[in-house]
Design a protein around this motif. Structure first.
Motif, PDB file in Angstrom:
ATOM      1  N   UNK A  87      44.757  62.178  45.480  1.00  0.00           N
ATOM      2  CA  UNK A  87      43.487  61.581  45.098  1.00  0.00           C
ATOM      3  C   UNK A  87      43.199  61.767  43.619  1.00  0.00           C
ATOM      4  N   UNK A  90      25.529  43.187  51.793  1.00  0.00           N
ATOM      5  CA  UNK A  90      26.024  44.561  51.778  1.00  0.00           C
ATOM      6  C   UNK A  90      24.991  45.530  52.338  1.00  0.00           C
ATOM      7  N   UNK A  91      23.734  45.384  51.891  1.00  0.00           N
ATOM      8  CA  UNK A  91      22.749  46.386  52.307  1.00  0.00           C
ATOM      9  C   UNK A  91      22.399  46.233  53.781  1.00  0.00           C
ATOM     10  N   UNK A 142      25.226  47.689  55.686  1.00  0.00           N
ATOM     11  CA  UNK A 142      25.201  49.143  55.566  1.00  0.00           C
ATOM     12  C   UNK A 142      24.094  49.733  56.443  1.00  0.00           C
ATOM     13  N   UNK A 143      22.928  49.080  56.454  1.00  0.00           N
ATOM     14  CA  UNK A 143      21.840  49.553  57.312  1.00  0.00           C
ATOM     15  C   UNK A 143      22.265  49.558  58.775  1.00  0.00           C
ATOM     16  N   UNK A 174      24.606  52.448  59.443  1.00  0.00           N
ATOM     17  CA  UNK A 174      23.888  53.720  59.392  1.00  0.00           C
ATOM     18  C   UNK A 174      24.777  54.929  59.157  1.00  0.00           C
ATOM     19  N   UNK A 175      24.724  55.884  60.081  1.00  0.00           N
ATOM     20  CA  UNK A 175      25.432  57.163  59.937  1.00  0.00           C
ATOM     21  C   UNK A 175      26.946  57.024  59.811  1.00  0.00           C
ATOM     22  N   UNK A 208      28.451  57.931  56.682  1.00  0.00           N
ATOM     23  CA  UNK A 208      28.516  59.332  56.270  1.00  0.00           C
ATOM     24  C   UNK A 208      29.679  60.057  56.940  1.00  0.00           C
ATOM     25  N   UNK A 235      33.721  53.013  53.677  1.00  0.00           N
ATOM     26  CA  UNK A 235      33.111  52.696  52.386  1.00  0.00           C
ATOM     27  C   UNK A 235      32.923  51.195  52.217  1.00  0.00           C
ATOM     28  N   UNK A 236      31.691  50.783  51.861  1.00  0.00           N
ATOM     29  CA  UNK A 236      31.426  49.346  51.662  1.00  0.00           C
ATOM     30  C   UNK A 236      31.777  48.902  50.255  1.00  0.00           C
ATOM     31  N   UNK A 237      32.083  47.626  50.105  1.00  0.00           N
ATOM     32  CA  UNK A 237      32.311  47.053  48.786  1.00  0.00           C
ATOM     33  C   UNK A 237      31.983  45.563  48.838  1.00  0.00           C
ATOM     34  N   UNK A 289      36.083  49.717  54.011  1.00  0.00           N
ATOM     35  CA  UNK A 289      37.386  50.371  54.047  1.00  0.00           C
ATOM     36  C   UNK A 289      37.275  51.647  54.872  1.00  0.00           C
ATOM     37  N   UNK A 336      40.145  54.843  43.508  1.00  0.00           N
ATOM     38  CA  UNK A 336      41.129  54.556  44.554  1.00  0.00           C
ATOM     39  C   UNK A 336      42.059  53.416  44.152  1.00  0.00           C
ATOM     40  N   UNK A 368      22.214  49.407  46.701  1.00  0.00           N
ATOM     41  CA  UNK A 368      21.180  49.912  47.594  1.00  0.00           C
ATOM     42  C   UNK A 368      21.630  51.047  48.527  1.00  0.00           C
ATOM     43  N   UNK A 369      22.907  51.330  48.607  1.00  0.00           N
ATOM     44  CA  UNK A 369      23.344  52.288  49.627  1.00  0.00           C
ATOM     45  C   UNK A 369      23.269  53.738  49.137  1.00  0.00           C
ATOM     46  N   UNK A 370      23.455  54.652  50.074  1.00  0.00           N
ATOM     47  CA  UNK A 370      23.372  56.088  49.775  1.00  0.00           C
ATOM     48  C   UNK A 370      24.454  56.524  48.804  1.00  0.00           C
ATOM     49  N   UNK A 371      25.563  55.784  48.816  1.00  0.00           N
ATOM     50  CA  UNK A 371      26.671  56.019  47.896  1.00  0.00           C
ATOM     51  C   UNK A 371      26.289  55.836  46.438  1.00  0.00           C
ATOM     52  N   UNK A 401      14.951  45.721  52.784  1.00  0.00           N
ATOM     53  CA  UNK A 401      15.091  46.969  53.525  1.00  0.00           C
ATOM     54  C   UNK A 401      14.674  48.140  52.648  1.00  0.00           C
ATOM     55  N   UNK A 418      16.429  50.581  51.763  1.00  0.00           N
ATOM     56  CA  UNK A 418      17.466  50.886  50.786  1.00  0.00           C
ATOM     57  C   UNK A 418      17.386  49.941  49.588  1.00  0.00           C
ATOM     58  N   UNK A 419      16.924  48.716  49.790  1.00  0.00           N
ATOM     59  CA  UNK A 419      16.778  47.818  48.647  1.00  0.00           C
ATOM     60  C   UNK A 419      15.629  48.250  47.740  1.00  0.00           C
TER      61      UNK A 419
END
Lengths: 411, 411
Positions: free
Chosen positions: A35, A188-189, A192-193, A196-197, A200, A207-209, A218, B14, B71-74, B111, B113-114
């Motif tokens: 990494x 995306x948001x 992602x909502x 949720x968990x 984490x 991981x979103x992109x 991914x 990555x 908007x995400x936690x990331x 949302x 997050x937004x």
């Protein structure tokens, strides 16, 4: 093993070239479970280069440099590294013979500055450059490793594959396996909502992109072997798919047009397009897929009202009563292209992409899309934001996704 | 003023994406006389991000970040920066209204997050994002400046040009004025060879840059005021124009489709397209220019032989005797689209874009393009390299340039 990639070159700091090497190396390291925690760029300056080595080795065990192995006085990567590790360098005969050989082949003579490229500490691992004159090298010092590679990608990449990857495999205990899920029709948001968990989760990570109207997730698992990694991925992948449903349209590098092309071929369906505001973009996207020729019959870019009438049989009254940008015209365009082309499916777009042409009732960004299949037509109103280009691209993606959902739901 | 560019994003570490933002920003800063001493990349990790700020501000006065404003936690770039500077953030009403507006337009609800994207310290300069929901911002703290920009290049670039460049100009004593000349129909190295010593000129400098089938030459003068800079640029610009002749098609951000649209409008000419391998790309490029509606009548994407016959009147015998990919079919397509659309000018493309479909006689990359105007037809054979996408793009650019030269030479 923590890695840092250090690119050396004032031309990168000036923005004259893009540092594509960092991306390539990072990707290949991630494939073998190493990494990268930092990527940095520093100029051809002795002091700052020394500082960069110092910093890199305080936060990484493995440092990979690119660039600065050339013959000129500017090229200092090796010299400063040897100084940093307190090593003296001697002529590496094999490398020098190779450089002489390269020059002889092109009828040039080796200059003093070229000879400099063949100097290395006697305990260095010298890496042959089959695509240029600058050899790379690996220095091992305690538990720290420094790999130095040439800057030009066409020299760096083969050297990395032939010499560095085999060398590094001994350091990678764990492997990383990734699976990419491709999502469309949801932002995306919002995606992602919904997840949720799951975002984490630690192993595998999710991981979103977001990119060009699509979102990818991914799922990456760390394990001691591929089988184990895949077993970790499977249940998480299943959860993502369950939550996002048919918003997931593909995996890995599969693009939307490939999915559409395959669905059309499987079902033996033909298609034709009638575009106004997107002006050929929908057809161009479908034709991106090489295998589309069996399904794609033709496209009409009917930008003017006349063309809508003569090519697609849109009625003059409809244009007058509702305007070219309307549910009604989108509907007649979709029916028209089906009829005139004989295709099973007809797609249509009509809208105001701007910058001019908007009114209070019909603002810039208002687009109607239509899909005709088996005699039935569905139209949709879109209210898109962005510049002319973006509005057209978003309308294109939306109608392609509408087609995908139609193909999935139809028997 | 020393600058560091800090990209934030695990997807860069990555190797999933190339950090093109750093190159863009570095180049533009160099244009206004601000030099970048370091570029770095760090992941979406709170601790390492904090360390990165700490390090960047010990070695630079100006730090520009890209990414991590989503908007995400990331997405932590802003949050960690505010923490680093000991600032609390509050809802920035104007930004939040704009985000709500964007969401309302596309019938989505904002949302939680937004909402996070609209939080900033009360003394921050908030930068509006006209191409997305994430605003950027500038934090001034003593003599240190932090500029935070969104990651997607299509959001970052306009924000940088519209808000950051004007802001930064106060830090650069000498001004740099640039003029960009846009060149088509000749490769970068051939153009550079023609310009010879001009490329070594010191003030103004002349720098080539190749992109998507075009080459630009940026003439940059350093001076104490704009007038002086322009006086330095004028004679060099004249020399470049004299040497490259009508390969220079425009200046600044003028794109090829804009030049074409304006030429067509000036001359009161109408146009229509008939595309096979390019599948709508030529029409889509022409329609990129908002003012094209007066000139562009229609486009036909005649991918199948049937469509070439029925839509354009290409003769079955011609297709049989010469094949769809031939001078003869390109000619009949160009004539056909002129006749059926009533346009003054007809463009046609037919070729083998691959990956399949190539033969020894007609390999992948063979494309014929045609232009019909005033009853006369010119066709050209192209032998293009690259993948399917690239072959189609190159054919598109070549026929658009053919059209440009025709419009320039005709009275």
């Amino acid at each position: 093993m923590k890695c840092e990639i250090l690119a050396v070159g004032t031309e990168i700091l000036l923005g004259d070239i893009v540092n594509t090497n960092a991306q390539y190396i990072a990707k290949r390291l991630s494939d073998i479970g190493i990494f990268v925690y930092h990527q940095s760029v520093v100029g051809d300056n002795p002091e700052r280069l020394k500082e960069a080595y110092d910093l890199a080795f305080t936060r990484a065990d493995l440092v990979i440099t690119t660039g600065g192995l050339g013959p000129t006085k500017d090229d200092l990567t090796k010299e400063i590294a040897f100084e940093y590790f307190g090593k003296t360098s001697v002529l590496h005969e094999e490398s020098f013979k190779y450089i002489e050989e390269v020059f002889r082949k092109s009828n040039r003579t080796v200059s003093v500055s070229n000879k400099k490229q063949a100097f290395f500490p006697s305990d260095a691992i010298v890496l042959k450059n089959n695509n240029g004159t600058a050899p790379g090298c690996i220095i091992e010092e305690g538990d720290k490793v420094l790999v130095m590679l040439p800057g030009p990608p066409r020299e760096m990449k083969p050297m990395f594959e032939e010499s560095v990857i085999p060398y590094l495999k001994k350091f990678s205990k764990e492997i990383l396996v990734s699976k990419v899920l491709r999502v469309i029709g949801i932002g995306e948001s919002a995606a992602a909502d919904m997840l949720g968990d799951l975002l984490d989760n630690e192993n595998p990570t999710v991981a979103p992109y977001a990119k060009e109207g699509e979102v990818t997730f991914r799922v990456t698992a760390k394990a001691s072997n591929e089988e184990e990694a895949k077993a970790l991925i499977a249940p998480i992948e299943a959860k993502v798919r369950e939550i996002l449903g048919d918003n997931v349209y593909g995996e890995g590098n599969t693009c939307l047009e490939e999915v559409l092309g395959q669905l059309l071929t499987e079902k033996g369906l033909t298609i034709a397009t009638a575009e106004s505001c997107t002006g050929g973009m929908v057809a161009a996207r479908l034709i991106n897929y090489g295998g589309i020729s069996a399904s794609f019959l033709e496209g009409a870019v009917t930008y003017s009202n006349d063309a809508k009438i003569s090519r697609l049989g849109v009625k003059e009254e409809t244009l007058k009563e509702y305007g070219a940008v309307s549910h009604e015209v989108a509907e007649e365009m979709a029916i028209g292209i089906c009829k005139t082309s004989g295709a099973h499916i007809g797609l249509s777009t009509t809208g105001i992409a701007g910058p001019g042409g908007g009114t209070k009732e019909k603002p810039v960004g208002l687009v109607y899309i239509g899909l005709c299949y088996g005699g039935e037509v569905v139209t949709r109103e879109l209210n898109l934001s962005g510049d002319r280009q973006k509005i057209r691209q978003r309308a294109t993606i939306t109608i392609l996704d509408m087609l995908r959902r139609e193909l999935l739901s139809s028997k």
